[in-house]
Write a protein that holds these residues in place. Structure first.
Motif, PDB file in Angstrom:
ATOM      1  N   VAL A 124      26.449  18.787  13.009  1.00 52.07           N
ATOM      2  CA  VAL A 124      25.961  20.030  13.020  1.00 52.07           C
ATOM      3  C   VAL A 124      25.844  20.506  14.471  1.00 52.07           C
ATOM      4  CG1 VAL A 124      23.767  21.573  12.557  1.00 52.07           C
ATOM      5  CG2 VAL A 124      24.595  19.855  10.855  1.00 52.07           C
ATOM      6  N   LEU A 125      26.097  21.623  14.653  1.00 50.55           N
ATOM      7  CA  LEU A 125      26.036  22.075  16.188  1.00 50.55           C
ATOM      8  C   LEU A 125      24.721  23.058  16.152  1.00 50.55           C
ATOM      9  CD1 LEU A 125      29.568  23.000  17.189  1.00 50.55           C
ATOM     10  CD2 LEU A 125      28.328  20.856  17.545  1.00 50.55           C
ATOM     11  N   ARG A 126      23.690  22.981  16.951  1.00 53.87           N
ATOM     12  CA  ARG A 126      22.605  24.140  17.260  1.00 53.87           C
ATOM     13  C   ARG A 126      22.633  24.568  18.635  1.00 53.87           C
ATOM     14  NH1 ARG A 126      20.021  23.499  12.503  1.00 53.87           N
ATOM     15  NH2 ARG A 126      20.027  21.193  11.709  1.00 53.87           N
ATOM     16  N   SER A 127      22.345  25.849  18.664  1.00 54.53           N
ATOM     17  CA  SER A 127      22.215  26.728  19.901  1.00 54.53           C
ATOM     18  C   SER A 127      20.628  27.298  19.493  1.00 54.53           C
ATOM     19  CB  SER A 127      23.092  27.842  20.062  1.00 54.53           C
ATOM     20  OG  SER A 127      22.849  28.937  19.084  1.00 54.53           O
ATOM     21  N   ASP A 128      20.281  28.082  20.614  1.00 59.22           N
ATOM     22  CA  ASP A 128      19.045  28.801  20.604  1.00 59.22           C
ATOM     23  C   ASP A 128      18.976  29.816  19.306  1.00 59.22           C
ATOM     24  OD1 ASP A 128      20.639  30.359  21.886  1.00 59.22           O
ATOM     25  OD2 ASP A 128      18.755  30.599  23.522  1.00 59.22           O
ATOM     26  N   THR A 129      20.115  30.311  19.030  1.00 58.48           N
ATOM     27  CA  THR A 129      20.444  31.393  17.986  1.00 58.48           C
ATOM     28  C   THR A 129      20.983  31.077  16.817  1.00 58.48           C
ATOM     29  OG1 THR A 129      22.443  32.138  18.943  1.00 58.48           O
ATOM     30  CG2 THR A 129      20.689  32.818  19.924  1.00 58.48           C
ATOM     31  N   THR A 130      21.772  29.870  16.450  1.00 57.52           N
ATOM     32  CA  THR A 130      22.600  29.759  15.279  1.00 57.52           C
ATOM     33  C   THR A 130      22.679  28.315  15.115  1.00 57.52           C
ATOM     34  OG1 THR A 130      24.180  30.587  13.739  1.00 57.52           O
ATOM     35  CG2 THR A 130      24.736  30.225  16.245  1.00 57.52           C
ATOM     36  N   ALA A 131      23.284  27.831  13.978  1.00 60.78           N
ATOM     37  CA  ALA A 131      23.761  26.493  13.489  1.00 60.78           C
ATOM     38  C   ALA A 131      25.125  26.529  12.946  1.00 60.78           C
ATOM     39  CB  ALA A 131      22.782  25.709  12.969  1.00 60.78           C
ATOM     40  N   GLY A 132      26.089  25.678  13.416  1.00 56.97           N
ATOM     41  CA  GLY A 132      27.215  25.553  12.920  1.00 56.97           C
ATOM     42  C   GLY A 132      27.842  24.180  12.666  1.00 56.97           C
ATOM     43  N   VAL A 133      29.156  24.033  12.009  1.00 55.37           N
ATOM     44  CA  VAL A 133      29.372  22.647  11.844  1.00 55.37           C
ATOM     45  C   VAL A 133      30.667  22.534  12.802  1.00 55.37           C
ATOM     46  CG1 VAL A 133      30.601  21.238   9.959  1.00 55.37           C
ATOM     47  CG2 VAL A 133      28.469  22.630   9.348  1.00 55.37           C
ATOM     48  N   GLU A 134      31.079  21.243  13.279  1.00 56.50           N
ATOM     49  CA  GLU A 134      32.169  20.764  13.909  1.00 56.50           C
ATOM     50  C   GLU A 134      32.749  19.632  13.172  1.00 56.50           C
ATOM     51  OE1 GLU A 134      32.677  21.019  18.498  1.00 56.50           O
ATOM     52  OE2 GLU A 134      31.871  19.009  17.927  1.00 56.50           O
TER      53      GLU A 134
ATOM     54  N   ALA B  36      27.754  20.191   1.312  1.00 58.64           N
ATOM     55  CA  ALA B  36      26.385  19.958   1.236  1.00 58.64           C
ATOM     56  C   ALA B  36      25.854  20.505   2.683  1.00 58.64           C
ATOM     57  CB  ALA B  36      25.908  18.548   1.083  1.00 58.64           C
ATOM     58  N   LEU B  37      26.485  19.994   3.741  1.00 61.59           N
ATOM     59  CA  LEU B  37      26.170  20.476   5.088  1.00 61.59           C
ATOM     60  C   LEU B  37      26.228  21.951   5.285  1.00 61.59           C
ATOM     61  CD1 LEU B  37      25.370  19.044   7.605  1.00 61.59           C
ATOM     62  CD2 LEU B  37      27.714  19.126   8.299  1.00 61.59           C
ATOM     63  N   GLY B  38      27.050  22.744   4.866  1.00 61.62           N
ATOM     64  CA  GLY B  38      27.282  23.962   4.987  1.00 61.62           C
ATOM     65  C   GLY B  38      26.040  24.712   4.216  1.00 61.62           C
ATOM     66  N   ARG B  39      25.776  24.342   2.999  1.00 66.78           N
ATOM     67  CA  ARG B  39      24.726  24.901   2.331  1.00 66.78           C
ATOM     68  C   ARG B  39      23.129  24.601   3.077  1.00 66.78           C
ATOM     69  NH1 ARG B  39      27.657  22.886  -2.144  1.00 66.78           N
ATOM     70  NH2 ARG B  39      26.478  21.123  -2.331  1.00 66.78           N
ATOM     71  N   ARG B  40      23.207  23.345   3.677  1.00 67.56           N
ATOM     72  CA  ARG B  40      22.023  22.876   3.992  1.00 67.56           C
ATOM     73  C   ARG B  40      21.617  23.829   5.233  1.00 67.56           C
ATOM     74  NH1 ARG B  40      20.437  19.252   8.042  1.00 67.56           N
ATOM     75  NH2 ARG B  40      22.249  18.148   8.161  1.00 67.56           N
ATOM     76  N   ILE B  41      22.396  24.223   6.286  1.00 66.80           N
ATOM     77  CA  ILE B  41      22.336  24.747   7.455  1.00 66.80           C
ATOM     78  C   ILE B  41      22.425  26.509   7.295  1.00 66.80           C
ATOM     79  CG2 ILE B  41      22.986  22.934   9.080  1.00 66.80           C
ATOM     80  CD1 ILE B  41      25.624  24.696   9.576  1.00 66.80           C
ATOM     81  N   GLY B  42      22.816  26.964   6.113  1.00 65.87           N
ATOM     82  CA  GLY B  42      22.843  28.270   5.882  1.00 65.87           C
ATOM     83  C   GLY B  42      24.024  29.037   6.343  1.00 65.87           C
ATOM     84  N   LEU B  43      25.233  28.043   6.363  1.00 67.26           N
ATOM     85  CA  LEU B  43      26.439  28.728   6.611  1.00 67.26           C
ATOM     86  C   LEU B  43      26.954  29.832   5.939  1.00 67.26           C
ATOM     87  CD1 LEU B  43      28.450  27.892   9.110  1.00 67.26           C
ATOM     88  CD2 LEU B  43      29.627  26.370   7.497  1.00 67.26           C
ATOM     89  N   GLY B  44      26.403  29.892   4.650  1.00 65.01           N
ATOM     90  CA  GLY B  44      27.122  31.020   3.823  1.00 65.01           C
ATOM     91  C   GLY B  44      28.046  30.594   2.747  1.00 65.01           C
ATOM     92  N   GLU B  45      28.213  30.987   1.503  1.00 64.08           N
ATOM     93  CA  GLU B  45      29.056  30.625   0.422  1.00 64.08           C
ATOM     94  C   GLU B  45      30.455  30.648   0.920  1.00 64.08           C
ATOM     95  OE1 GLU B  45      29.969  31.495  -4.212  1.00 64.08           O
ATOM     96  OE2 GLU B  45      28.198  32.413  -3.078  1.00 64.08           O
ATOM     97  N   GLN B  46      30.907  31.743   1.435  1.00 63.06           N
ATOM     98  CA  GLN B  46      32.370  31.804   1.805  1.00 63.06           C
ATOM     99  C   GLN B  46      32.520  31.049   3.008  1.00 63.06           C
ATOM    100  OE1 GLN B  46      34.650  33.427   0.462  1.00 63.06           O
ATOM    101  NE2 GLN B  46      36.280  32.975   2.046  1.00 63.06           N
TER     102      GLN B  46
END
Length: 410
Positions: free
Chosen positions: A70-80, A31-41
């Motif tokens: 969730v990790l957020r920078s000024d350019t993107t978001a990721g997961v830790e 759910a987290l990956g989908r929410r932040i737009g991580l991409g399907e793969q």
């Protein structure tokens, strides 16, 4: 070269801790990956890594738990993903990362697969003490601004039974400029060490008596300074200005009590700190103090790391702060008070910042009965791994807990 553009920082949004098997963590990761737009793969790869880590905790670990955030920078978001346990530990981490390595007769491809899938994987393990594992997933291709390791990392954990944490941490850069002096004390305060006029404290406002903040007597302060001098390190001195160049500011905050109201205070402090323009810890503390009026209030500590090897520090309330090297722990003094309600005359102290030192700050949800030898084997790891290992070792489950560590990025 130095400069704020070379200081990598990310904001963290803690999502949830998981202690009961892998199913909950697996679903939350998807759910987290989908929410932040991580991409399907990339989301599928994240879910696989979380499943492997959670399964390993179930099969191998004592008192294992896993954090998704969730990790957020000024350019993107990721997961830790952070996995911690209290044993039994790994005798040979590089061997555990090789495909085919297994202590239970399985294929043993879990950690090897995570190593290939994650953008970063860090493991610290000591036999008999436990393991900390950190895996980070960014959208592909990875943006250059998040490819390296952040200079500051922290971790929070709510008290057992709560879903939100009343502790928080934050970091930001200061772009430099003309040195700005700290606000002068009011003329009516003739003694710089005298407390400001009393204001209603939390106990008066609510009728609930909270544990008193830890204070330091003049004798303790003098002893601390003498100890610093006799060990060859410069004694802390009063500081009123930041350097002319860039700086890295770090805050640790413990909202009074726990639960949603404590969390609201801590998040208000974090917002005020991140959006503030103060250059010195003392000025930043004033901004946080104003932002916390009308909340429960909090214990707060703020530090500034300078490129010239100085550290400026201002603390109010029961936040433990220290500079740690492989051979020493130098405690930084805070003063009694409650940010948002009552503070004594603020003072910023200047300390020498050794090149190999790590700044450590944590709330009283961790015992402060640790020393430099407990962290000596961790200091080469990224700040979040150090903070997570300290939480595993010194954290209690009787209160919200948080730890934040920082390394000079210059």
């Amino acid at each position: 070269m130095t400069g704020p553009g070379l200081i990598q920082l990310v904001d963290c949004e803690d999502v949830a801790w998981f202690r009961d098997g892998s199913q909950g963590a697996r679903g939350a990761a998807a759910a987290l990956g989908r929410r932040i737009g991580l991409g399907e793969q990339r989301t599928a790869e994240l879910v696989l890594a979380v499943t492997e880590l959670a399964t390993n905790l179930t099969r191998h670990a004592v008192d294992g738990s896993l954090l998704l955030r969730v990790l957020r920078s000024d350019t993107t978001a990721g997961v830790e993903v952070v996995a911690v346990d209290a044993g039994p530990g790994m005798a040979d981490v590089p061997a555990a990362l090789r495909d085919g390595m297994s202590t239970l007769g399985t294929l043993g491809i879990g950690l090897g697969a995570i190593h290939r899938l994650a953008d970063a994987l860090h493991i610290h393990s000591r036999p008999g003490l436990g393991t900390v594992q950190l895996a980070r997933f960014w959208p592909r291709p990875v943006h250059p601004r998040v490819a390296g390791e952040p200079s500051v990392g922290g971790i929070t954990r709510p008290i057992s039974g709560e879903e939100v944490c009343g502790d928080a941490w934050a970091a930001r850069t200061d772009t430099g400029g003309a040195a700005t002096p700290a606000p002068a004390p009011a003329e009516k305060v003739t003694d710089p060490y005298a407390p400001a006029p009393a204001a209603p404290d939390w106990a008066t406002l609510t009728g609930v008596r909270l544990p008193a903040a830890r204070t330091h007597t003049a004798t303790e302060q003098n002893t601390s300074s003498l100890r610093t001098r006799t060990t060859g390190r410069p004694a802390p001195v009063r500081a009123s200005v930041a350097g002319p160049g860039p700086g890295l500011l770090v805050m640790s905050c413990d909202g009074l009590g726990h639960g949603p109201m404590a969390a609201a205070a801590a998040q208000a402090a974090a917002r005020a700190f991140r959006t503030g323009t103060a250059r010195t810890p003392e000025q930043a503390m004033e901004q946080v103090h104003r932002a916390l009026r009308g909340t429960r209030g909090a214990a707060v500590a703020i530090a500034r790391l300078e490129p010239d090897g100085r550290l400026l520090f201002c603390g109010v309330g029961n936040i433990t702060a220290a500079l740690v090297t492989r051979t020493s722990r130098t405690t930084l003094l805070s003063h009694p008070g409650i940010a948002g309600h009552q503070m004594h005359q603020l003072r910023t102290y200047e300390h020498h910042l050794p090149a190999d030192a790590v700044l450590v700050m944590h709330s009283d949800g961790l015992s402060d009965r640790w020393n430099h030898t407990d962290l000596a084997g961790l200091l080469h790891h990224p700040p979040t791994v150090i903070a997570s290992a300290l939480l595993r070792q010194a954290g209690t489950r009787r209160d919200d807990a948080s730890a934040v560590t920082a390394k000079a990025p210059w």
